[in-house]
Write a protein that holds these residues in place. Structure first.
Motif, PDB file in Angstrom:
ATOM      1  N   LEU A   1      30.344  45.033  37.336  1.00  0.00           N
ATOM      2  CA  LEU A   1      31.762  45.019  36.821  1.00  0.00           C
ATOM      3  C   LEU A   1      31.249  43.279  35.831  1.00  0.00           C
ATOM      4  CD1 LEU A   1      33.412  44.289  39.909  1.00  0.00           C
ATOM      5  CD2 LEU A   1      33.328  45.801  38.566  1.00  0.00           C
ATOM      6  N   CYS A   2      30.240  43.113  35.955  1.00  0.00           N
ATOM      7  CA  CYS A   2      30.180  42.096  34.157  1.00  0.00           C
ATOM      8  C   CYS A   2      29.337  42.775  33.362  1.00  0.00           C
ATOM      9  CB  CYS A   2      28.829  40.378  35.597  1.00  0.00           C
ATOM     10  SG  CYS A   2      29.822  40.237  36.240  1.00  0.00           S
ATOM     11  N   TYR A   3      29.525  42.354  31.930  1.00  0.00           N
ATOM     12  CA  TYR A   3      29.447  42.706  31.209  1.00  0.00           C
ATOM     13  C   TYR A   3      28.227  41.955  30.078  1.00  0.00           C
ATOM     14  CZ  TYR A   3      28.593  44.697  25.677  1.00  0.00           C
ATOM     15  OH  TYR A   3      28.550  45.085  24.737  1.00  0.00           O
ATOM     16  N   GLU A   4      26.928  43.063  30.011  1.00  0.00           N
ATOM     17  CA  GLU A   4      26.337  42.738  29.256  1.00  0.00           C
ATOM     18  C   GLU A   4      25.453  43.845  28.150  1.00  0.00           C
ATOM     19  OE1 GLU A   4      24.224  39.601  30.301  1.00  0.00           O
ATOM     20  OE2 GLU A   4      24.943  39.420  32.850  1.00  0.00           O
TER      21      GLU A   4
ATOM     22  N   LYS B   1      36.470  44.977  34.343  1.00  0.00           N
ATOM     23  CA  LYS B   1      35.344  45.049  33.786  1.00  0.00           C
ATOM     24  C   LYS B   1      35.931  44.640  32.283  1.00  0.00           C
ATOM     25  CE  LYS B   1      33.038  49.170  35.211  1.00  0.00           C
ATOM     26  NZ  LYS B   1      31.597  48.899  34.939  1.00  0.00           N
ATOM     27  N   MET B   2      36.908  45.245  32.178  1.00  0.00           N
ATOM     28  CA  MET B   2      38.192  44.837  30.249  1.00  0.00           C
ATOM     29  C   MET B   2      38.278  43.408  30.620  1.00  0.00           C
ATOM     30  SD  MET B   2      40.769  47.759  30.293  1.00  0.00           S
ATOM     31  CE  MET B   2      41.507  47.333  31.340  1.00  0.00           C
TER      32      MET B   2
ATOM     33  N   ALA C   1      36.371  41.895  27.409  1.00  0.00           N
ATOM     34  CA  ALA C   1      36.633  41.133  26.278  1.00  0.00           C
ATOM     35  C   ALA C   1      36.318  39.405  26.501  1.00  0.00           C
ATOM     36  CB  ALA C   1      38.241  41.066  26.424  1.00  0.00           C
ATOM     37  N   PHE C   2      36.161  38.976  27.706  1.00  0.00           N
ATOM     38  CA  PHE C   2      35.997  37.183  27.072  1.00  0.00           C
ATOM     39  C   PHE C   2      34.256  36.589  27.041  1.00  0.00           C
ATOM     40  CE2 PHE C   2      39.544  36.708  29.187  1.00  0.00           C
ATOM     41  CZ  PHE C   2      39.857  35.155  29.723  1.00  0.00           C
ATOM     42  N   TYR C   3      33.045  38.088  27.607  1.00  0.00           N
ATOM     43  CA  TYR C   3      32.001  37.498  27.187  1.00  0.00           C
ATOM     44  C   TYR C   3      31.819  37.719  25.566  1.00  0.00           C
ATOM     45  CZ  TYR C   3      27.013  37.933  27.826  1.00  0.00           C
ATOM     46  OH  TYR C   3      25.817  38.335  26.762  1.00  0.00           O
ATOM     47  N   ASN C   4      32.491  39.237  24.977  1.00  0.00           N
ATOM     48  CA  ASN C   4      32.087  39.117  23.345  1.00  0.00           C
ATOM     49  C   ASN C   4      33.174  38.126  22.145  1.00  0.00           C
ATOM     50  OD1 ASN C   4      30.888  41.844  22.980  1.00  0.00           O
ATOM     51  ND2 ASN C   4      31.884  42.573  24.311  1.00  0.00           N
ATOM     52  N   GLY C   5      34.092  37.018  23.512  1.00  0.00           N
ATOM     53  CA  GLY C   5      34.757  36.133  22.421  1.00  0.00           C
ATOM     54  C   GLY C   5      34.125  35.170  23.054  1.00  0.00           C
TER      55      GLY C   5
ATOM     56  N   VAL D   1      31.577  42.829  43.101  1.00  0.00           N
ATOM     57  CA  VAL D   1      32.270  41.793  43.182  1.00  0.00           C
ATOM     58  C   VAL D   1      31.686  40.690  42.801  1.00  0.00           C
ATOM     59  CG1 VAL D   1      34.312  41.320  44.059  1.00  0.00           C
ATOM     60  CG2 VAL D   1      34.482  43.846  43.880  1.00  0.00           C
ATOM     61  N   HIS D   2      31.035  39.982  43.826  1.00  0.00           N
ATOM     62  CA  HIS D   2      30.876  38.832  43.789  1.00  0.00           C
ATOM     63  C   HIS D   2      29.993  38.202  42.708  1.00  0.00           C
ATOM     64  CE1 HIS D   2      28.551  35.207  44.791  1.00  0.00           C
ATOM     65  NE2 HIS D   2      27.313  36.081  44.564  1.00  0.00           N
ATOM     66  N   HIS D   3      29.700  38.723  41.874  1.00  0.00           N
ATOM     67  CA  HIS D   3      29.238  38.656  40.958  1.00  0.00           C
ATOM     68  C   HIS D   3      30.242  38.759  39.711  1.00  0.00           C
ATOM     69  CE1 HIS D   3      24.825  40.479  40.934  1.00  0.00           C
ATOM     70  NE2 HIS D   3      24.272  39.522  41.353  1.00  0.00           N
ATOM     71  N   PHE D   4      31.535  39.084  39.389  1.00  0.00           N
ATOM     72  CA  PHE D   4      32.501  39.265  38.518  1.00  0.00           C
ATOM     73  C   PHE D   4      32.714  38.087  39.291  1.00  0.00           C
ATOM     74  CE2 PHE D   4      37.112  39.824  37.422  1.00  0.00           C
ATOM     75  CZ  PHE D   4      36.867  39.610  36.973  1.00  0.00           C
ATOM     76  N   PHE D   5      32.952  37.594  40.627  1.00  0.00           N
ATOM     77  CA  PHE D   5      34.297  36.276  40.554  1.00  0.00           C
ATOM     78  C   PHE D   5      33.472  34.733  40.233  1.00  0.00           C
ATOM     79  CE2 PHE D   5      36.783  39.409  42.982  1.00  0.00           C
ATOM     80  CZ  PHE D   5      38.208  38.942  42.717  1.00  0.00           C
TER      81      PHE D   5
END
Length: 311
Positions: free
Chosen positions: A122-125, A27-28, A32-36, A215-219
């Motif tokens: 697990l994926c930030y939107e 989650k973190m 972090a990566f999406y906001n980056g 988990v699939h969505h995250f990967f």
């Protein structure tokens, strides 16, 4: 991560703690990566105020959880030059949620982060779809389902799996012939059949997509999708499976208190099996592929557990 081992927790508590730690780390990472990415998008948008020095490369669309193909998430070809008006519009749209009610950087608040931590993803939107009101019947039903599944998993594991594996380990220490070893391992194979009710896939790629959708969505978004601009599709798939296999090996280490790599090897062997199932001679034969999947699932899991017991 070593706290459960130091305090000698039960294996169920160790796995619970480990999986939740991994979930929070994912989650973190996503946050972090999406906001980056959004920060870089905003920087490029501001740079267009001086078009003569600004980059004219097309806007990069961050992989989403709803797209069905990695090619759909990559936008225009890398390096393609676009006019300033189109580029400005594309960059601005990337900073706005699909529902249009949230924008970057207004989303960078403590409340937004805490809300995301509690969301079952697990994926930030920037924004998630919401119902008009809380459906308490759904809340109660899902809560009972969660604790019911935990209870059933614990009972099943403690009463039907661990005793068999412990008994097999004890008996294997005193075997005198190969035939006795084979018979003991065969018993373990049979006792693994109840897992078959959890999966209805025809190949391992389908299984990897459906057994745990968050988990699939995250990967797919943060590993596979992030690798595609730099690597070929096969290499991105291999890296995704490798990271997933390492995580599964960590869980097996919590259960068995051994790091042997059998689970990692078994999961990586799924890729050659998928290649065979995707050939023109096998592809499309759903019944045959389903039978092959069941065989590999049952024998593979049983063999893997037996190897952890033996070595």
């Amino acid at each position: 991560m070593g706290w459960p081992f130091i305090n000698d927790w039960t294996w169920t508590a160790q796995v619970f703690f480990t999986l939740h730690t991994l979930a929070l780390l994912m989650k973190m990472h996503s946050y972090a990566f999406y906001n980056g990415h959004l920060s870089e998008t905003q920087r490029r948008l501001r740079a267009l105020d001086n078009p003569s020095t600004a980059s004219r490369e097309s806007a990069y669309r961050y992989p989403t959880t709803s797209s069905s193909s990695d090619d759909d998430t990559r936008g225009k070809e890398e390096g393609e030059k676009v006019d300033v008006g189109t580029l400005r519009e594309d960059l601005a749209m990337e900073l706005i949620s699909p529902l249009g009610r949230a924008t970057y950087p207004q989303n960078l608040t403590v409340w937004n982060f805490c809300d995301y931590l509690l969301c079952p993803t697990l994926c930030y939107e920037l924004e998630y779809p919401r119902t008009q009101r809380i459906q308490w019947t759904e809340v109660i039903a899902k809560t009972l389902a969660v604790f019911g599944c935990i209870f059933l998993l614990t009972i099943t594991s403690e009463e039907f799996i661990l005793p068999v594996m412990i008994d097999s380990a004890a008996r294997l220490e005193h075997v005198e012939s190969l035939s006795e070893t084979v018979l003991i391992l065969a018993e373990s194979f049979a006792d693994r059949h109840f897992y078959s009710d959890w999966w209805n896939s025809t190949d391992w790629l389908e299984f990897s997509r459906e057994w745990n959708i968050p988990v699939h969505h995250f990967f797919r978004r943060h590993v596979y999708g992030a690798s595609r601009p730099h690597l070929s599709r096969p290499m991105a798939t291999i890296i995704t499976f490798l990271i997933s296999a390492i995580a599964h090996e960590l869980v097996m280490a919590c259960i068995t208190k051994k790091v042997r790599g059998f689970g990692l090897i078994a999961q990586m062997m799924q890729l050659p099996i998928v290649l065979v199932q995707r050939t023109k001679w096998v592809k499309g034969k759903k019944v045959f592929n389903n039978v092959c999947f069941w065989i590999s699932m049952i024998l593979g899991l049983s063999t893997m557990c037996s190897l952890y017991v033996l070595f």
